[in-house]
Design a protein around this motif. Structure first.
Motif, short mmCIF file in Angstrom:
data_model
loop_
_atom_site.label_atom_id
_atom_site.label_comp_id
_atom_site.label_asym_id
_atom_site.label_seq_id
_atom_site.Cartn_x
_atom_site.Cartn_y
_atom_site.Cartn_z
N THR A 27 11.54 15.01 -11.86
CA THR A 27 13.14 14.66 -10.22
C THR A 27 13.44 15.51 -10.38
O THR A 27 14.57 15.56 -11.85
N LEU A 28 14.53 16.07 -9.33
CA LEU A 28 15.33 17.25 -9.49
C LEU A 28 16.55 16.69 -9.19
O LEU A 28 16.34 16.03 -7.80
N ILE A 29 18.20 16.48 -8.88
CA ILE A 29 19.27 15.79 -8.91
C ILE A 29 20.22 17.00 -8.35
O ILE A 29 20.30 17.80 -9.35
N GLU A 30 20.46 17.14 -7.65
CA GLU A 30 21.71 18.16 -6.98
C GLU A 30 22.81 17.58 -6.23
O GLU A 30 22.42 16.51 -5.42
N ARG A 31 23.90 17.87 -6.84
CA ARG A 31 24.89 17.14 -6.61
C ARG A 31 25.12 17.77 -4.84
O ARG A 31 26.21 16.53 -4.16
N ASN A 32 25.11 18.65 -4.22
CA ASN A 32 25.33 19.26 -2.42
C ASN A 32 23.83 19.35 -2.61
O ASN A 32 22.94 18.45 -1.87
N ALA A 175 16.13 5.30 -27.00
CA ALA A 175 14.57 5.67 -27.65
C ALA A 175 12.79 5.48 -26.71
O ALA A 175 12.45 6.81 -26.52
N SER A 176 13.63 5.82 -25.29
CA SER A 176 12.69 5.54 -24.43
C SER A 176 13.21 6.95 -23.53
O SER A 176 11.85 7.06 -22.68
N GLY A 177 13.85 7.45 -23.97
CA GLY A 177 14.64 8.99 -22.67
C GLY A 177 16.03 8.79 -22.32
O GLY A 177 16.75 7.95 -23.38
N PHE A 178 16.10 9.31 -21.23
CA PHE A 178 17.15 9.48 -20.90
C PHE A 178 17.32 9.16 -19.45
O PHE A 178 16.78 8.69 -18.57
N HIS A 179 18.69 8.35 -19.20
CA HIS A 179 19.08 7.28 -17.80
C HIS A 179 19.95 8.06 -17.53
O HIS A 179 20.84 8.37 -17.84
N VAL A 180 20.20 8.35 -16.26
CA VAL A 180 21.23 8.88 -15.07
C VAL A 180 21.32 7.69 -13.45
O VAL A 180 20.18 7.97 -13.54
N ALA A 181 23.01 7.93 -14.01
CA ALA A 181 23.03 6.99 -13.09
C ALA A 181 23.61 8.02 -12.12
O ALA A 181 24.63 9.20 -11.85
N THR A 182 23.67 7.55 -10.89
CA THR A 182 24.05 8.56 -9.90
C THR A 182 23.99 7.81 -8.22
O THR A 182 24.30 6.36 -8.27
N THR A 183 24.83 8.77 -7.78
CA THR A 183 25.36 8.24 -5.76
C THR A 183 23.74 7.48 -4.89
O THR A 183 24.00 6.26 -4.10
N LYS A 184 22.50 8.12 -5.52
CA LYS A 184 21.33 7.22 -5.17
C LYS A 184 20.45 6.64 -5.71
O LYS A 184 19.37 6.97 -5.24
N GLY A 185 21.06 6.57 -7.39
CA GLY A 185 20.05 5.77 -7.62
C GLY A 185 20.09 5.83 -9.19
O GLY A 185 20.88 6.78 -9.59
N GLN A 186 18.91 4.84 -9.52
CA GLN A 186 19.00 5.65 -10.89
C GLN A 186 17.93 5.95 -11.07
O GLN A 186 16.61 5.12 -10.91
N PHE A 187 17.63 6.98 -12.60
CA PHE A 187 16.75 7.96 -12.45
C PHE A 187 16.54 7.63 -14.51
O PHE A 187 16.90 8.34 -14.71
#
Length: 372
Positions: A27-32, A175-187
């Motif tokens: 999953t690639l996340i780009e701000r623009n 322990a399960s990894g990384f969690h990234v919150a964005t304006t387009k949802g959680q990843f």
């Protein structure tokens, strides 16, 4: 393995493609928009001469991928191996060229040294006051506006998810990894790859890894079309008062840059603008390379937000503090040629735990050691 890639420039999209090609979920996340940051500000130079010597294995690996790009990505990204001609205007530049040429030979880069007659006969109209040059026939240029979208499209065909216009908020690690919150949802993913350009330092800082970096914008421009043809990319061996670089695209326009200071760019919002007041100075610096520029019109100028690390070298490799976190940012205005190779190397490193391309000098630990 699930991998989250932060940043959709050339480094991020190439990484997403090669990770997906290795069968990883990406999953690639780009701000623009993909390719809208430092990549699109690039001159498009694909060169190996003048590089930091331990970077040459990465540069050569990347050059091989540039050669394959059209077939690999299913799109012409305008890679043209027209050669890279680097002019010499004085004794300082001549010494610099010969010193680099000697040092680079053991690394596999052989530069052809040209004298005045060679330059005049092979490249008429170029550098009339130059006393010599180096020529690297396998180098050339590519189109910065095409390459990142092409990698993103190819990655998407392999199953990667490309999320654009998504602002990143909290990043947590468990322990399960990384969690990234964005304006387009959680990843979520087991691996986080930081390819966020100058903003990559802010990501690294969240994990206790401080990197001295500045946001700066190059001044780029393009002229009206000219009828004559200049095949190689032109540059200068510095130190003798002449600076800058240029190339002629197939439509005849001259794309140029250098010769003036890069502007400081505020990270918020991160928009860089060309300085029209410095354009005349820039063109004067370029005239020794191509006197024909004195009689043409400039039809567009632009800039972009690039990240310049204090020592001029990128950050590449695993985090020194956080397992599963990897970095590839801060290419200090020299990253365009390296982009495909960076993506391939980072995918190899993440998938296999090691890479055949040396990255030792680009470790983030070099700044952590300095801080201690």
């Amino acid at each position: 393995m699930n991998v989250i890639v932060l940043g959709g420039g050339l480094m991020g999209t190439a990484s997403a493609y090669f990770l997906a090609r290795r069968g990883l979920k990406v999953t690639l996340i780009e701000r623009n928009r993909v390719g809208s940051g430092a990549t699109v500000a690039s001159f498009g130079n694909i060169r190996r001469s003048g590089r930091y010597l331990p970077q040459l294995p990465l540069a050569y690996r990347s050059l091989c991928l540039w050669r394959e790009a059209e077939a690999m990505l299913g799109q012409d990204v305008e890679f043209r191996p027209t050669g890279h001609l680097r002019l010499v205007f004085g004794e300082t530049g001549l010494a610099s060229m010969r010193s680099f040429s000697d040092a680079a030979r053991p690394w596999g880069l052989v530069l052809e040294e040209l004298d005045v007659r060679d330059v005049r006969s092979r490249f008429p109209g170029v550098g009339p006051s130059a006393i010599g040059a180096s020529f690297s026939a396998e180098d050339g240029s590519g189109n910065p506006r095409l390459i990142s979208p092409a990698f993103a499209t190819a990655a998407r065909r392999l199953g990667a998810e490309i999320v654009e216009q998504a602002e990143v908020g909290a990043i947590t690690n468990s322990a399960s990894g990384f969690h990234v919150a964005t304006t387009k949802g959680q990843f979520s993913g087991e691996v986080l790859l930081n390819t966020a350009g100058v903003w990559g330092a802010q990501i690294a800082a969240r994990f206790g890894e401080a990197v001295p970096i500045e946001a700066r914008g190059p001044q780029m421009g393009v002229t009206e079309p000219l009828p004559h043809r200049i095949l190689p990319v032109l540059g200068v061996w510095g130190g003798d008062g002449t600076e800058g670089y240029l190339r002629q695209v197939e439509r005849g326009n001259i794309v140029f840059g250098g010769g003036v200071e890069r502007t400081h760019v505020p990270l918020d919002p991160g928009h860089a603008r060309a300085d029209p007041a410095s354009l005349s100075q820039q063109l004067r610096m370029l005239l020794p390379l191509l006197p024909a520029l004195a009689k043409v019109s400039v039809i567009r100028t632009w800039s972009g937000c690039e990240g310049y690390v204090a020592d001029g070298l990128p950050i590449m490799g695993p985090s020194a503090t956080t397992p599963g976190l990897f970095h590839a940012f801060g290419f200090s205005g020299h990253g365009f040629q390296l982009g495909p190779g960076v993506g391939d190397v980072m995918a190899e490193l993440i998938a296999l735990g090691q890479t055949e391309t040396p990255l030792h000098d680009f470790r983030i630990e070099r700044f952590l050691q300095t801080a201690c």
